[in-house]
Enzyme design. Structure first.
Site, PDB file in Angstrom:
ATOM      1  CB  CYS A 107      -1.686   0.306   8.436  1.00  0.00           C
ATOM      2  SG  CYS A 107      -0.843  -0.711   7.398  1.00  0.00           S
ATOM      3  CD  GLU A 156       1.728  -1.328  10.623  1.00  0.00           C
ATOM      4  OE1 GLU A 156       0.369  -1.741  11.161  1.00  0.00           O
ATOM      5  OE2 GLU A 156       1.739  -0.709   9.676  1.00  0.00           O
ATOM      6  CG  ASN A 187      -0.427  -0.308   2.495  1.00  0.00           C
ATOM      7  OD1 ASN A 187       0.690  -0.666   2.659  1.00  0.00           O
ATOM      8  ND2 ASN A 187      -1.081   0.534   3.524  1.00  0.00           N
TER       9      ASN A 187
END
Length: 479
Positions: A283, A249, A153
């Site tokens: 995210c 993450e 992304n």
């Protein structure tokens, strides 16, 4: 664009045994052929990085800083070309891709500054009985080979958040980019070479995570693994990594509280940007919005109207806001989750359909209300252009709703009341709480990392450098 992209190992392009076509998520056209590294080729990259580390780990900080500054300048010079590359391989709208390139430049410059700021501290040895006549201090030393596994992304900036700190700290690195976005990572090879990075310090292996994951996380020469991606894969990586250092993450289900007394009209566009920027494939994309009951109806009306005005189209068009998701599989999953919520009683305020603009990989900006708390669009990370609205009566209730999630990366609160702001800041279970802004806010020098199932470790350049160095005590007996 080349017809074929090889592996970057030891400062040179190396042919792989196997190649796969890379296709555009928007048009479906074949862009190029990408090398598919085998575990043996990944192991070669790790061994090469280990050999290069022996010298690079001793390079003076000012020279490491110079290399990172040069890379930032090269990216700056090529920013339009690189933005177009992200738009092609990631279907990132061009204006979002330009913003990412600007952040990437800044991230490498932060890394260049961090390289010159790695320090230890004096230890008061004589504070303990028996410590008299001794002097102690700490050093921070590079840890060795870092492997970085990055998502699709933010194919430039999330790579920069791993490569920049690793090189600033004096480590060597093996980078494996997402299968859909290898070109952004491979572009770094020539840029770092031009900037003067010694051969073998940066190695780039492309291919399937399922095939390369274990060698990249469990090889004896790997000292640190930095991963951004799904919680499921993160758990696998942690098991494989064992006692090695890891930064994981693992996503989010970012929530925003809009408290009573908030002037909502000025914040609508900001909330829409947070929910639907890059199709919600962020995210910390704004997913759950909890609005005080006194504001709920008006907020819902304004938010849905603004979402419905977003422009759907090609990522290469200047005015496009929403374009193809990364894959048809992603679009199918999002459609299934929305259908599940509606079947359970949720209402679609706007959207809820695949667009006819480009097949079934585009999903319209969607706003839902009255969503049952067991529905996946409420409990899981949608990672798509879907926002869920709910009302609350008091702040304690809203905080409980936010904290009920298994995720905790970022949260946001709009409130005119200072006491409410501090209360939310203290009580919300998240790695970061943003007051009077959306949880999607991020600047690249700030600490960034989650709690609960959002992962472990901290990014943000200077903080990542700390996690990529070893604290070493030096103690002198002065006699």
């Amino acid at each position: 664009m080349r017809q074929q992209y090889d592996l970057w190992i030891g400062g040179e392009w190396r042919q792989a045994k196997r190649y796969e076509p890379l296709t555009s998520p928007y048009s479906g056209e074949t862009l190029t052929q990408i090398a598919q590294a085998s575990p043996a080729e990944a192991e070669l990259a790790i061994e090469t990085a280990h050999e290069a580390f022996a010298a690079y780990g001793l390079m003076p900080a000012f020279r490491r800083s110079q290399i990172l500054y040069r890379v930032a300048d090269i990216i700056d010079r090529r920013r339009e070309e690189l933005a177009a590359l992200a738009a092609l391989e990631a279907a990132k709208p061009l204006k979002a891709a330009r913003a990412e390139i600007a952040r990437t430049i800044e991230t490498y410059r932060f890394a260049a500054e961090a390289a010159k700021s790695i320090t230890g501290e004096q230890v008061a040895m004589d504070a303990a009985e028996g410590g008299q006549g001794r002097m102690g201090f700490t050093l921070r030393t590079p840890i060795g080979v870092v492997t970085a596994i990055t998502p699709f992304n933010f194919p430039f900036n999330l790579v920069a958040h791993k490569v920049g700190p690793a090189l600033a700290a004096g480590n060597a690195i093996v980078l494996k980019p997402a299968e859909q976005t290898p070109l952004s990572a491979l572009a770094l090879a020539d840029m770092f070479s031009e900037a003067g990075l010694p051969s073998g310090v940066l190695n780039i292996v492309t291919g399937a995570g399922a095939e390369l994951g274990e060698i990249l996380t469990a090889h004896p020469l790997v000292k640190k693994v930095s991963f951004t991606g799904s919680h499921t894969v993160g758990e696998i990586i942690q098991r494989q990594a064992g006692l090695r250092r890891t930064t994981l993450e693992l996503g989010s289900n970012a929530a925003l509280i809009v408290d009573k007394g908030t002037d909502i009209e000025p914040i609508i566009d900001r909330c829409v940007a947070g929910a639907f920027g890059y199709n919600g494939q962020v995210c910390i994309s704004l997913q759950r919005i909890l609005v005080h009951a006194s504001l709920y109806s008006r907020f819902t009306e304004l938010f849905a109207a603004a979402a419905s005005r977003l422009v759907v189209g090609s990522p290469l068009e200047e005015n496009t806001d929403i374009t193809s998701l990364i894959s048809a599989k992603a679009a199918n999953r999002i459609a299934d989750w929305v259908d599940e919520a509606v079947a359970a009683g949720a209402s679609i305020v706007t959207g809820g359909r695949r667009s006819t603009e480009q097949g079934n990989s585009i999903y319209e900006p969607t706003v839902l209300r009255d969503v049952p708390r067991f529905a996946k669009v409420w409990t899981e990370e949608v990672f798509g252009p879907v926002a869920v609205l709910a009302s609350f009566e008091n702040l304690d209730e809203a905080i409980r709703e936010v904290n009920a999630s298994r995720y905790g990366l970022m949260a946001g609160v709009y409130t005119p009341d200072l006491n409410s702001a501090f209360k939310a800041a203290r009580q919300l279970e998240a790695g970061g709480v943003v007051i009077n802004d959306i949880p999607t806010f991020r600047v690249d020098q700030m600490p960034y990392g989650g709690v609960k199932d959002s992962g472990k470790g901290t990014e943000g350049v200077a903080y990542a450098v700390q996690e990529m160095t070893q604290l070493k005590l030096i103690a002198f007996n002065l006699g």
